[in-house]
Design a protein around this motif. Structure first.
Motif, PDB file in Angstrom:
ATOM      1  N   GLN A 126      38.795 -44.835  51.421  1.00  0.00           N
ATOM      2  CA  GLN A 126      39.296 -44.930  49.976  1.00  0.00           C
ATOM      3  C   GLN A 126      40.136 -43.637  49.560  1.00  0.00           C
TER       4      GLN A 126
ATOM      5  N   GLY B 124      43.074 -50.201  52.799  1.00  0.00           N
ATOM      6  CA  GLY B 124      41.821 -51.115  52.412  1.00  0.00           C
ATOM      7  C   GLY B 124      41.313 -51.725  53.611  1.00  0.00           C
ATOM      8  N   SER B 125      42.264 -52.153  54.581  1.00  0.00           N
ATOM      9  CA  SER B 125      41.628 -52.938  56.045  1.00  0.00           C
ATOM     10  C   SER B 125      41.025 -51.854  56.634  1.00  0.00           C
TER      11      SER B 125
ATOM     12  N   ASP C 213      39.321 -49.034  55.470  1.00  0.00           N
ATOM     13  CA  ASP C 213      38.171 -48.852  54.965  1.00  0.00           C
ATOM     14  C   ASP C 213      36.975 -50.290  55.090  1.00  0.00           C
ATOM     15  N   LEU C 214      37.446 -51.368  55.026  1.00  0.00           N
ATOM     16  CA  LEU C 214      36.890 -52.403  55.241  1.00  0.00           C
ATOM     17  C   LEU C 214      35.929 -52.421  56.737  1.00  0.00           C
TER      18      LEU C 214
ATOM     19  N   GLY D  22      35.095 -47.763  56.796  1.00  0.00           N
ATOM     20  CA  GLY D  22      34.381 -46.961  55.788  1.00  0.00           C
ATOM     21  C   GLY D  22      35.066 -45.726  55.575  1.00  0.00           C
TER      22      GLY D  22
END
Length: 91
Positions: free
Chosen positions: A82, A72-73, A75-76, A79
């Motif tokens: 996921q 998730g980090s 992805d933040l 991008g």
């Protein structure tokens, strides 16, 4: 990325059941094969790197939660990560 080595290291560092370690090692291998981490963050995704990053997650997190916290980090930050999440309801 050696999946069997990663599974052994995950077991030693975080425990969890075999099915969970297998699911995470598959995703880690797919992530390494994608080259995304190398391109986006300029380091090779190794067994040691995965274990180190998962160790940064909150102590009360399960192995799946640690993996998803780290992915998730990523992805933040960039991008497109996921698809590497592990669904806790299927492991």
């Amino acid at each position: 990325m050696d999946r069997e080595e990663l599974e052994r290291e995950l077991d030693e560092a975080f425990g969890g059941d075999e099915q969970t370690r297998r699911a995470i090692s598959r995703q880690a291998r797919d992530l390494a094969d994608s080259g995304r981490v190398q391109t986006d963050f300029d380091y090779e995704l190794t067994v040691d790197a995965v274990v180190d990053h998962l160790a940064d997650a909150p102590d009360d997190h399960t192995l799946v939660e640690r993996w998803n916290w780290w992915v998730g980090s990523l992805d933040l930050a960039e991008g497109g990560y996921q698809r590497f999440h592990v669904r806790p309801d299927i492991v």
